[in-house]
Write a protein that holds these residues in place. Structure first.
Motif, mmCIF file in Angstrom:
data_model
loop_
_atom_site.group_PDB
_atom_site.id
_atom_site.type_symbol
_atom_site.label_atom_id
_atom_site.label_comp_id
_atom_site.label_asym_id
_atom_site.label_seq_id
_atom_site.Cartn_x
_atom_site.Cartn_y
_atom_site.Cartn_z
ATOM 1 N N MET A 14 0.853 -1.175 0.000
ATOM 2 C CA MET A 14 0.000 0.000 0.000
ATOM 3 C C MET A 14 0.897 1.235 0.000
ATOM 4 N N ASN A 15 0.634 2.138 -0.934
ATOM 5 C CA ASN A 15 1.497 3.314 -1.014
ATOM 6 C C ASN A 15 1.076 4.378 0.001
ATOM 7 N N SER A 16 1.912 5.383 0.138
ATOM 8 C CA SER A 16 1.692 6.401 1.171
ATOM 9 C C SER A 16 0.415 7.207 0.923
ATOM 10 N N ALA A 17 0.017 7.382 -0.332
ATOM 11 C CA ALA A 17 -1.210 8.132 -0.615
ATOM 12 C C ALA A 17 -2.417 7.438 0.013
ATOM 13 N N TRP A 18 -2.455 6.127 -0.066
ATOM 14 C CA TRP A 18 -3.570 5.387 0.544
ATOM 15 C C TRP A 18 -3.493 5.438 2.066
ATOM 16 N N LEU A 19 -2.291 5.464 2.616
ATOM 17 C CA LEU A 19 -2.167 5.609 4.072
ATOM 18 C C LEU A 19 -2.676 6.976 4.525
ATOM 19 N N TYR A 20 -2.336 8.018 3.768
ATOM 20 C CA TYR A 20 -2.885 9.350 4.051
ATOM 21 C C TYR A 20 -4.408 9.328 3.971
ATOM 22 N N LEU A 21 -4.920 8.661 2.947
ATOM 23 C CA LEU A 21 -6.356 8.627 2.733
ATOM 24 C C LEU A 21 -7.077 7.883 3.859
ATOM 25 N N ILE A 22 -6.523 6.776 4.293
ATOM 26 C CA ILE A 22 -7.119 6.032 5.406
ATOM 27 C C ILE A 22 -7.092 6.874 6.677
ATOM 28 N N ALA A 23 -5.969 7.542 6.927
ATOM 29 C CA ALA A 23 -5.873 8.414 8.104
ATOM 30 C C ALA A 23 -6.888 9.556 8.014
ATOM 31 N N ALA A 24 -7.052 10.115 6.816
ATOM 32 C CA ALA A 24 -8.031 11.188 6.611
ATOM 33 C C ALA A 24 -9.441 10.675 6.891
ATOM 34 N N GLY A 25 -9.736 9.463 6.450
ATOM 35 C CA GLY A 25 -11.046 8.864 6.693
ATOM 36 C C GLY A 25 -11.307 8.620 8.171
ATOM 37 N N ILE A 26 -10.283 8.173 8.878
ATOM 38 C CA ILE A 26 -10.418 7.971 10.326
ATOM 39 C C ILE A 26 -10.677 9.305 11.015
ATOM 40 N N CYS A 27 -9.977 10.334 10.575
ATOM 41 C CA CYS A 27 -10.224 11.674 11.133
ATOM 42 C C CYS A 27 -11.646 12.136 10.824
ATOM 43 N N GLU A 28 -12.141 11.798 9.640
ATOM 44 C CA GLU A 28 -13.512 12.181 9.302
ATOM 45 C C GLU A 28 -14.504 11.521 10.248
ATOM 46 N N VAL A 29 -14.284 10.260 10.551
ATOM 47 C CA VAL A 29 -15.144 9.573 11.512
ATOM 48 C C VAL A 29 -15.060 10.273 12.872
ATOM 49 N N ALA A 30 -13.849 10.599 13.284
ATOM 50 C CA ALA A 30 -13.651 11.245 14.585
ATOM 51 C C ALA A 30 -14.357 12.590 14.658
ATOM 52 N N TRP A 31 -14.266 13.404 13.588
ATOM 53 C CA TRP A 31 -14.925 14.704 13.677
ATOM 54 C C TRP A 31 -16.432 14.582 13.566
ATOM 55 N N ALA A 32 -16.926 13.571 12.876
ATOM 56 C CA ALA A 32 -18.377 13.366 12.831
ATOM 57 C C ALA A 32 -18.909 13.026 14.230
ATOM 58 N N ILE A 33 -18.187 12.166 14.913
ATOM 59 C CA ILE A 33 -18.572 11.818 16.288
ATOM 60 C C ILE A 33 -18.407 13.050 17.186
ATOM 61 N N GLY A 34 -17.348 13.820 16.953
ATOM 62 C CA GLY A 34 -17.140 15.051 17.711
ATOM 63 C C GLY A 34 -18.286 16.035 17.543
ATOM 64 N N LEU A 35 -18.834 16.112 16.317
ATOM 65 C CA LEU A 35 -19.980 16.993 16.089
ATOM 66 C C LEU A 35 -21.155 16.586 16.973
ATOM 67 N N LYS A 36 -21.371 15.296 17.089
ATOM 68 C CA LYS A 36 -22.462 14.797 17.928
ATOM 69 C C LYS A 36 -22.234 15.193 19.385
ATOM 70 N N TYR A 37 -21.005 14.955 19.856
ATOM 71 C CA TYR A 37 -20.690 15.253 21.257
ATOM 72 C C TYR A 37 -20.580 16.752 21.546
ATOM 73 N N SER A 38 -20.338 17.563 20.525
ATOM 74 C CA SER A 38 -20.228 19.012 20.748
ATOM 75 C C SER A 38 -21.596 19.663 20.955
ATOM 76 N N GLU A 39 -22.643 18.915 20.647
ATOM 77 C CA GLU A 39 -24.023 19.399 20.798
ATOM 78 C C GLU A 39 -24.217 20.744 20.095
#
Length: 108
Positions: free
Chosen positions: A1-26
């Motif tokens: 797996m090249n580094s671009a896909w690693l960046y993309l997976i990390a970006a996706g994980i961050c997207e999940v985290a901020w979506a959950i953060g939006l819920k918790y931020s009320e």
């Protein structure tokens, strides 16, 4: 797996985290959670931009949103007791299949 896909997976994980953060931020009414959520949003965009240096736009964006959608849907089931009926799980599976298809079947 090249580094671009690693960046993309990390970006996706961050997207999940901020979506959950939006819920918790009320609705951005909780300052600490809101600040962390915005920082993670920015990190997600920066990582996506890095991935897009070498991945096609459509592949990168669709995969990023797919990772985010699947992660948010699954965490919604586990953290917020959202529905987990068969059709919902099937649809989540279809998103996963689409992301995997972009990764392994599409020419870059």
């Amino acid at each position: 797996m090249n580094s671009a896909w690693l960046y993309l997976i990390a970006a996706g994980i961050c997207e999940v985290a901020w979506a959950i953060g939006l819920k918790y931020s009320e609705g951005f009414t909780k300052l600490g959670v809101s600040v962390v959520t915005v920082i993670i949003m920015i990190l997600s965009f920066v990582l996506l931009a890095q991935a897009m240096k070498s991945l096609p736009l459509g592949t990168a964006y669709a995969s990023w949103t797919g990772i985010g959608a699947v992660g948010a849907a699954l965490l919604g089931i586990f953290l917020f007791n959202e529905p987990k009926d068969a059709i919902r799980l099937l649809c989540i599976g279809l998103i996963i299949a689409g992301v995997l298809g972009l990764k392994f079947l599409a020419k870059e």
